[in-house]
Design a protein around this motif. Structure first.
Motif, PDB file in Angstrom:
ATOM      1  N   GLY A 177     -15.043 -11.516  80.150  1.00  0.00           N
ATOM      2  CA  GLY A 177     -14.570 -12.741  79.556  1.00  0.00           C
ATOM      3  C   GLY A 177     -13.874 -12.554  78.243  1.00  0.00           C
ATOM      4  N   ILE A 178     -13.315 -11.430  77.728  1.00  0.00           N
ATOM      5  CA  ILE A 178     -12.512 -11.376  76.516  1.00  0.00           C
ATOM      6  C   ILE A 178     -11.308 -10.826  76.807  1.00  0.00           C
ATOM      7  N   GLY A 179     -10.975 -10.768  78.197  1.00  0.00           N
ATOM      8  CA  GLY A 179      -9.736 -10.099  78.328  1.00  0.00           C
ATOM      9  C   GLY A 179      -8.527 -10.451  77.604  1.00  0.00           C
ATOM     10  N   HIS A 180      -8.445 -11.821  77.517  1.00  0.00           N
ATOM     11  CA  HIS A 180      -7.506 -12.589  77.022  1.00  0.00           C
ATOM     12  C   HIS A 180      -7.181 -12.261  75.594  1.00  0.00           C
ATOM     13  N   ILE A 181      -8.239 -11.726  74.761  1.00  0.00           N
ATOM     14  CA  ILE A 181      -8.102 -11.632  73.266  1.00  0.00           C
ATOM     15  C   ILE A 181      -8.257 -10.113  73.170  1.00  0.00           C
ATOM     16  N   THR A 182      -8.217  -9.197  74.221  1.00  0.00           N
ATOM     17  CA  THR A 182      -8.637  -7.911  73.843  1.00  0.00           C
ATOM     18  C   THR A 182      -7.191  -6.797  73.994  1.00  0.00           C
ATOM     19  N   GLY A 233      -6.926   1.272  82.933  1.00  0.00           N
ATOM     20  CA  GLY A 233      -7.137   0.011  83.588  1.00  0.00           C
ATOM     21  C   GLY A 233      -8.437  -0.344  83.983  1.00  0.00           C
ATOM     22  N   VAL A 234      -9.366   0.695  83.916  1.00  0.00           N
ATOM     23  CA  VAL A 234     -10.763   0.523  84.152  1.00  0.00           C
ATOM     24  C   VAL A 234     -11.357  -0.375  82.999  1.00  0.00           C
ATOM     25  N   TYR A 235     -11.194   0.136  81.923  1.00  0.00           N
ATOM     26  CA  TYR A 235     -11.728  -0.540  80.336  1.00  0.00           C
ATOM     27  C   TYR A 235     -10.952  -1.943  80.436  1.00  0.00           C
ATOM     28  N   LYS A 236      -9.736  -2.164  80.712  1.00  0.00           N
ATOM     29  CA  LYS A 236      -9.211  -3.546  80.771  1.00  0.00           C
ATOM     30  C   LYS A 236      -9.892  -4.341  81.883  1.00  0.00           C
ATOM     31  N   ASN A 237     -10.402  -3.882  82.901  1.00  0.00           N
ATOM     32  CA  ASN A 237     -11.132  -4.781  83.927  1.00  0.00           C
ATOM     33  C   ASN A 237     -12.419  -5.123  83.403  1.00  0.00           C
ATOM     34  N   VAL A 238     -13.078  -4.018  82.618  1.00  0.00           N
ATOM     35  CA  VAL A 238     -14.468  -4.627  81.914  1.00  0.00           C
ATOM     36  C   VAL A 238     -14.107  -5.582  80.945  1.00  0.00           C
ATOM     37  N   LEU A 243      -5.169  -3.139  74.345  1.00  0.00           N
ATOM     38  CA  LEU A 243      -5.297  -1.773  74.298  1.00  0.00           C
ATOM     39  C   LEU A 243      -4.580  -1.442  72.699  1.00  0.00           C
ATOM     40  N   THR A 244      -5.121  -0.509  72.024  1.00  0.00           N
ATOM     41  CA  THR A 244      -4.765  -0.322  70.690  1.00  0.00           C
ATOM     42  C   THR A 244      -4.433   1.169  70.417  1.00  0.00           C
ATOM     43  N   PHE A 245      -3.076   1.205  69.792  1.00  0.00           N
ATOM     44  CA  PHE A 245      -2.854   2.884  69.507  1.00  0.00           C
ATOM     45  C   PHE A 245      -3.653   2.898  68.339  1.00  0.00           C
ATOM     46  N   ALA A 246      -4.351   4.210  68.034  1.00  0.00           N
ATOM     47  CA  ALA A 246      -5.464   4.507  66.896  1.00  0.00           C
ATOM     48  C   ALA A 246      -5.314   5.819  66.670  1.00  0.00           C
ATOM     49  N   SER A 247      -6.049   6.069  65.457  1.00  0.00           N
ATOM     50  CA  SER A 247      -6.140   7.174  64.901  1.00  0.00           C
ATOM     51  C   SER A 247      -7.206   8.335  65.951  1.00  0.00           C
ATOM     52  N   GLY A 248      -6.863   9.447  65.989  1.00  0.00           N
ATOM     53  CA  GLY A 248      -7.702  10.249  66.947  1.00  0.00           C
ATOM     54  C   GLY A 248      -8.955  11.102  66.376  1.00  0.00           C
ATOM     55  N   GLY A 249      -8.896  10.871  64.741  1.00  0.00           N
ATOM     56  CA  GLY A 249     -10.027  11.756  64.519  1.00  0.00           C
ATOM     57  C   GLY A 249      -9.693  12.921  64.322  1.00  0.00           C
ATOM     58  N   THR A 250     -10.647  13.993  64.165  1.00  0.00           N
ATOM     59  CA  THR A 250     -10.358  15.278  63.826  1.00  0.00           C
ATOM     60  C   THR A 250      -9.832  16.266  64.948  1.00  0.00           C
ATOM     61  N   PHE A 251      -9.983  15.874  66.066  1.00  0.00           N
ATOM     62  CA  PHE A 251      -9.468  16.684  67.085  1.00  0.00           C
ATOM     63  C   PHE A 251      -8.291  16.294  67.954  1.00  0.00           C
ATOM     64  N   SER A 252      -7.499  15.148  67.763  1.00  0.00           N
ATOM     65  CA  SER A 252      -6.635  14.621  68.238  1.00  0.00           C
ATOM     66  C   SER A 252      -5.851  13.666  67.570  1.00  0.00           C
ATOM     67  N   LYS A 253      -4.477  13.684  67.412  1.00  0.00           N
ATOM     68  CA  LYS A 253      -3.685  12.890  66.293  1.00  0.00           C
ATOM     69  C   LYS A 253      -3.938  11.433  66.548  1.00  0.00           C
ATOM     70  N   TYR A 254      -3.868  11.074  68.088  1.00  0.00           N
ATOM     71  CA  TYR A 254      -4.025   9.508  68.359  1.00  0.00           C
ATOM     72  C   TYR A 254      -5.082   9.325  69.441  1.00  0.00           C
ATOM     73  N   SER A 255      -5.526   8.222  69.317  1.00  0.00           N
ATOM     74  CA  SER A 255      -6.465   8.105  70.562  1.00  0.00           C
ATOM     75  C   SER A 255      -6.154   6.636  71.113  1.00  0.00           C
ATOM     76  N   HIS A 256      -6.785   5.896  71.864  1.00  0.00           N
ATOM     77  CA  HIS A 256      -6.802   4.459  72.242  1.00  0.00           C
ATOM     78  C   HIS A 256      -8.046   3.701  72.178  1.00  0.00           C
ATOM     79  N   GLU A 257      -7.934   2.676  71.609  1.00  0.00           N
ATOM     80  CA  GLU A 257      -9.025   1.645  71.352  1.00  0.00           C
ATOM     81  C   GLU A 257      -8.823   0.564  72.117  1.00  0.00           C
ATOM     82  N   PHE A 258      -9.734  -0.475  72.565  1.00  0.00           N
ATOM     83  CA  PHE A 258      -9.779  -1.442  73.018  1.00  0.00           C
ATOM     84  C   PHE A 258     -10.220  -2.519  71.692  1.00  0.00           C
ATOM     85  N   GLN A 259      -9.357  -3.483  71.085  1.00  0.00           N
ATOM     86  CA  GLN A 259      -9.628  -4.273  70.283  1.00  0.00           C
ATOM     87  C   GLN A 259      -9.462  -5.697  70.396  1.00  0.00           C
TER      88      GLN A 259
END
Lengths: 418, 418
Positions: free
Chosen positions: A192-197, A182-187, A199-215
């Motif tokens: 000024g880019i909330g309407h095109i950004t 929610g904090v990231y959504k606020n940022v 919350l995105t389900f993404a790869s977690g890299g080496t230490f976690s299967k999944y992570s979240h990105e904002f795209q």
């Protein structure tokens, strides 16, 4: 920061020519507008207009991190080799710059700060009572990108906000992690880019299967994401599989494909970095447990570049109000004494009302050039004082995003900008 | 920046033990207080309390530079090797860190920014009409100090304000240079060390015979200066000769010897850096001339360390009000319900009045420890709520520099802090 600036006194000038060594729109427009100066591939200096934008983004991020309970610190860029050896990243991290002094001692030049923040916390955390904690900084990062051609979107040196959270239980970590979404959504809303950004389900890299990105959706993006408009979420192409679709309760036919820029990410680090440094705490029963960690990044310069890529039109940049270098671009057109007097009056009225204004008071520049400079710089409101506007008893006010302006009185101008 | 903080929530804690690997007073007190964390010799991270002080110094410096007509920019730390070769400093500057990427390309890690600012200006200066200009930044610098044992007084990585001015005539340069002496005086006055800081005649290095430094008197200083109290100026030992005495209209018997820390310097660079980059301008007659330059430095971290060295007493740090992390240290003594309620009331009253307050609300810490922590942290005002203060219908208020406190009402407290 001065709120009002005369364009004649600004040391930068706009350029008509597109820089020959830039392929990205953000670098082209930011260099032409005098926002940044390219030092070398992936390395930019920020000039007065660019620094104003950077600082406004910084402040939005800082306010939101403080609201989330983050404590601001400022960690060093020079980092001990031992710390990087402990986590195994001295040899494994491709982007790590290594610095050697004349005595042969090696250090790392920080691309990220897990290796620094964990030893700091180790000084202060002993009991479950010392947790949770969240620390963040807004600071320059260094990453050895061998090819850099995305302007300020992906640099060798770049301003970043990195936050690290520390928890005694998975439950507590997960609560904070959800809150940070929610904090990231606020940022991104505030920038000024909330309407095109998304919350995105993404790869977690080496230490976690999944992570979240904002795209943020824009054709210049390096990533491909699949957006579920109904839910307002997205899936990064790299993890588009049945498991993820099931978890998110969506199906392929609900998704639309877009190019996007990753403007932020949040990771579950678990004990990946607390374990090698033995960052532990004593729980209520006296047992010794490793601290659980999360990390949360936002590239400040990258966010600035993303705004340019996503919102600019073919005339130039369009800054959202909250991060624009100025609120109003005041243009004086013509050299007549009454025009100059009226423009000066509007300038001082706006300045006194604490409206941030860039005053194009240049005497030797044509109206056409002033208009095209104004479109290039992308300040939200354009206010024009000319012989024509004076004849119509006012100032011509136009938003950067509108085609046509209207004549307003100075009082109406102040009301519009309230 | 949050103006009010509960000490129980701050992630740092004070330490009783003196760090074993520090010989300087500033590092000892700043580490014990939780202001900074040592990463390695000459490299420190700034923790919440320390960052607050650093930012306040930054803001004083920024305001004074803006008033002097400076335009703020932010230049990169990674710098092109070619630029350093052009000025001959790639091989000549001992303190220059060099960074090599995996493709074998070398870069400099900026110890100063003449090699960056001059090429930037070259894009924007063509005529005498484009001058004068003054550009500054507040940014991290890197210098290869092989032995670092002065805490934050002399680091390998340190926050610095560097300003560069550009002029078309010697007369104009000299006018600005004189003005900057006053600007620097204001900075040190506002930072609380004006009374012990002297404009000092010093060696000019390789490109100018003399320069000016600002030296703060304190036993920990690396320099020896001779102070003329009557004139309020000093002479650095290295240039104490008859020529200088004559120029300044003083004699040896008027001078007293002191140890001092250099907290700022201003240099006449002449054409030393504009010449190699061919930074020229066209004068009114159409002639092409090199731009004249000055440079002006203040180490932000060093100023912070100097304040600690110069003003601390044997109980701890004494922050001047303008740069203290908080204005008031509110101490709750005892666990009684009425004490807690009264302390909370004072805390919220001060917070609402926008008084920056650190609230020592810790329940499990003795009165003695709270008092000694308070002395160590050095916040200007200490306000104590205890059973005794409640019995006397008030709050015990004491300045850090005073021996004894007095009981005041909450209204009197607010008036005192106005």
């Amino acid at each position: 920061m001065n709120t009002s600036v005369r364009q004649s006194e600004l040391f930068t000038k706009t350029k008509k020519e597109t820089p020959t060594d830039e392929v990205s729109k953000n670098a082209e427009l930011l260099i032409r507008g005098g926002f940044v100066h390219k030092e070398m591939a992936g390395v930019y200096s920020y000039l007065p207009l660019g620094l104003k934008v950077l600082r406004k983004i910084e402040n939005i991020v800082r306010e939101e991190m403080n609201k989330a309970g983050g404590q601001e610190i400022f960690m060093s860029a020079l980092q001990p080799k031992e710390n990087w050896e402990k986590t195994g990243r001295w040899n494994d991290l491709d982007v790590l710059y290594k610095v050697t002094d004349s005595a042969g001692r090696e250090m790392a030049l920080g691309p990220t700060h897990e290796e620094i923040v964990v030893p700091i916390l180790k000084n202060y955390v002993t009991s479950y009572k010392d947790l949770p904690k969240a620390l963040y900084q807004i600071q320059d990062k260094f990453r050895m990108e061998l090819r850099s051609k995305s302007g300020i979107l992906r640099g060798r040196e770049f301003m970043m906000k990195d936050m690290y959270s520390f928890h005694s239980t998975t439950e507590d970590f997960e609560k904070f992690y959800e809150q940070m979404k929610g904090v990231y959504k606020n940022v991104f809303e505030r920038a000024g880019i909330g309407h095109i950004t998304y919350l995105t389900f993404a790869s977690g890299g080496t230490f976690s299967k999944y992570s979240h990105e904002f795209q943020t959706i824009t054709p210049a993006g390096e990533d491909t994401v699949y957006v579920d408009e109904e839910q307002g979420i997205a899936i990064n192409k790299e993890v588009l599989n049945d498991e993820v679709l099931g978890q998110l309760g969506t199906t392929r036919d609900k998704l639309s494909e877009h190019r996007a820029i990753e403007v932020g990410n949040i990771f579950d680090l678990k004990t990946k970095y607390s374990a090698p440094f033995d960052l532990t705490f004593t729980d209520e029963k006296g047992g010794k447990l490793p601290v659980l960690m999360g990390c949360y990044g936002i590239g400040i310069g990258r966010l600035m570049g993303t705004v340019v890529e996503a919102l600019a039109d073919d005339k130039g940049i369009i800054w959202p109000e909250a991060i624009a270098p100025f609120r109003v671009h005041l243009l004086m057109l013509g050299k007549e004494a009454d025009v100059a007097a009226e423009a000066e009056k509007v300038y001082s009225t706006l300045s006194r009302a604490s409206v941030e204004v860039l005053f194009d008071d240049r005497a030797d520049v044509s109206a056409g050039e002033k208009f095209s400079d104004s479109d290039l710089l992308g300040i939200p409101y354009r206010a024009v004082v000319s012989a024509r506007s004076i004849k119509e008893n006012g100032i011509e006010l136009k938003k950067r995003t509108e085609e046509k302006g209207k004549i307003v009185s100075i009082d109406e101008l102040l009301t519009c900008l309230k």
